[in-house]
Design a protein around this motif. Sequence first.
Motif, PDB file in Angstrom:
ATOM      1  N   ALA A   1      -8.707   0.006  -8.943  1.00  0.00           N
ATOM      2  CA  ALA A   1      -9.105  -0.106  -7.538  1.00  0.00           C
ATOM      3  C   ALA A   1      -9.745   1.174  -7.024  1.00  0.00           C
ATOM      4  O   ALA A   1     -10.007   1.289  -5.835  1.00  0.00           O
ATOM      5  N   GLY A   2      -9.945   2.139  -7.892  1.00  0.00           N
ATOM      6  CA  GLY A   2     -10.586   3.382  -7.481  1.00  0.00           C
ATOM      7  C   GLY A   2      -9.632   4.481  -7.073  1.00  0.00           C
ATOM      8  O   GLY A   2     -10.074   5.552  -6.646  1.00  0.00           O
ATOM      9  N   TYR A   3      -8.314   4.264  -7.205  1.00  0.00           N
ATOM     10  CA  TYR A   3      -7.359   5.316  -6.863  1.00  0.00           C
ATOM     11  C   TYR A   3      -7.395   6.412  -7.918  1.00  0.00           C
ATOM     12  O   TYR A   3      -7.411   6.130  -9.122  1.00  0.00           O
ATOM     13  N   MET A   4      -7.377   7.658  -7.456  1.00  0.00           N
ATOM     14  CA  MET A   4      -7.487   8.794  -8.365  1.00  0.00           C
ATOM     15  C   MET A   4      -6.139   9.465  -8.625  1.00  0.00           C
ATOM     16  O   MET A   4      -5.983  10.209  -9.587  1.00  0.00           O
ATOM     17  N   HIS A   5      -5.165   9.254  -7.737  1.00  0.00           N
ATOM     18  CA  HIS A   5      -3.875   9.931  -7.867  1.00  0.00           C
ATOM     19  C   HIS A   5      -2.744   8.970  -7.526  1.00  0.00           C
ATOM     20  O   HIS A   5      -2.926   8.006  -6.795  1.00  0.00           O
ATOM     21  N   MET A   6      -1.553   9.260  -8.040  1.00  0.00           N
ATOM     22  CA  MET A   6      -0.345   8.530  -7.680  1.00  0.00           C
ATOM     23  C   MET A   6       0.862   9.440  -7.868  1.00  0.00           C
ATOM     24  O   MET A   6       0.771  10.477  -8.546  1.00  0.00           O
ATOM     25  N   TRP A   7       1.954   9.092  -7.211  1.00  0.00           N
ATOM     26  CA  TRP A   7       3.234   9.770  -7.428  1.00  0.00           C
ATOM     27  C   TRP A   7       4.142   8.815  -8.179  1.00  0.00           C
ATOM     28  O   TRP A   7       4.244   7.645  -7.839  1.00  0.00           O
ATOM     29  N   LEU A   8       4.837   9.323  -9.193  1.00  0.00           N
ATOM     30  CA  LEU A   8       5.801   8.531  -9.948  1.00  0.00           C
ATOM     31  C   LEU A   8       7.149   9.251  -9.914  1.00  0.00           C
ATOM     32  O   LEU A   8       7.233  10.422 -10.287  1.00  0.00           O
ATOM     33  N   PRO A 115      -8.140   0.582  -1.107  1.00  0.00           N
ATOM     34  CA  PRO A 115      -8.409  -0.743  -0.546  1.00  0.00           C
ATOM     35  C   PRO A 115      -7.197  -1.679  -0.498  1.00  0.00           C
ATOM     36  O   PRO A 115      -7.279  -2.733   0.122  1.00  0.00           O
ATOM     37  N   TRP A 116      -6.085  -1.316  -1.122  1.00  0.00           N
ATOM     38  CA  TRP A 116      -4.947  -2.237  -1.172  1.00  0.00           C
ATOM     39  C   TRP A 116      -4.088  -2.192   0.082  1.00  0.00           C
ATOM     40  O   TRP A 116      -3.436  -3.165   0.419  1.00  0.00           O
ATOM     41  N   GLY A 117      -4.034  -1.039   0.752  1.00  0.00           N
ATOM     42  CA  GLY A 117      -3.130  -0.917   1.884  1.00  0.00           C
ATOM     43  C   GLY A 117      -3.630   0.067   2.912  1.00  0.00           C
ATOM     44  O   GLY A 117      -4.686   0.677   2.765  1.00  0.00           O
ATOM     45  N   SER A 118      -2.836   0.214   3.975  1.00  0.00           N
ATOM     46  CA  SER A 118      -3.116   1.191   5.017  1.00  0.00           C
ATOM     47  C   SER A 118      -1.789   1.620   5.625  1.00  0.00           C
ATOM     48  O   SER A 118      -0.733   1.095   5.262  1.00  0.00           O
ATOM     49  N   GLU A 119      -1.812   2.556   6.586  1.00  0.00           N
ATOM     50  CA  GLU A 119      -0.567   3.024   7.185  1.00  0.00           C
ATOM     51  C   GLU A 119       0.139   1.913   7.961  1.00  0.00           C
ATOM     52  O   GLU A 119       1.367   1.890   8.034  1.00  0.00           O
ATOM     53  N   THR A 120      -0.614   0.998   8.558  1.00  0.00           N
ATOM     54  CA  THR A 120      -0.002  -0.072   9.345  1.00  0.00           C
ATOM     55  C   THR A 120       0.164  -1.365   8.553  1.00  0.00           C
ATOM     56  O   THR A 120       0.978  -2.212   8.924  1.00  0.00           O
TER      57      THR A 120
END
Length: 229
Positions: A1-8, A115-120
């Motif tokens: 989806a184009g995400y470059m970073h994540m926390w695991l 694109p999958w989510g937002s703060e709200t």
Amino acid sequence: AGYMHMWLFRPPIVDALRMLNSMMLEVEMHDLTVDVDTDTHYESLDHMVEDAQSLGCDAVVNCSGLGSRDLCGDDQIVGGRGVLLHYDRMCERRPDPHGGAAHPNDAAIMVEEPPWGSETETSYIIPRGDVLVVGGTYLEGDAEENVRREERERLIKNAWTLGINTETVEPKDEWVGFRPSRPTTRLEVDESVGKNSGIKVVHNYGHGGSGWTVYVGAAMEAASLVVGE
């Protein structure tokens, strides 16, 4: 989806209903518990103080959450509306589009950016007990008590995106709740109430969606305020 970073990371995940039942049982079985009454409706803090006096108590801890809007006249607290779908924990998983094994969905995944989510309108899945919880929203001031059609459609899309085979699986339940949201948690002694009654009033509410994260520390702080340490 184009995400470059994540926390695991590996946190404990609370099965909320079991945890609440366990906590209630612990209170009921405690040697110092005289009675557990969940039926009394209090109209005001003064009403609570009067009841505390009649029971021979010397302190009241107000953990009424959204109820503090009426109980205390606190207009800073609002409902942060959340919507969820529940799927069976053992439901069919979506095939891996890259040819691998289907994702087991035994990880909690939360996305708060496009694109999958937002703060709200967060996109998340949480394995909890015998269900997979799929969400969600955080809409302050939204008082709708049912899942809207467009919200249900988005949650089903979230379920698919996060690994559930929604082409063959239907949600087993849906849920709407309201987080007690406030600019800051109210955790303090109320000096304006109970002065002449000998009853100390301690507030502990407004934790928003972080209740399971902070409740132990908040409870310890509230207890220290009750005993004056």
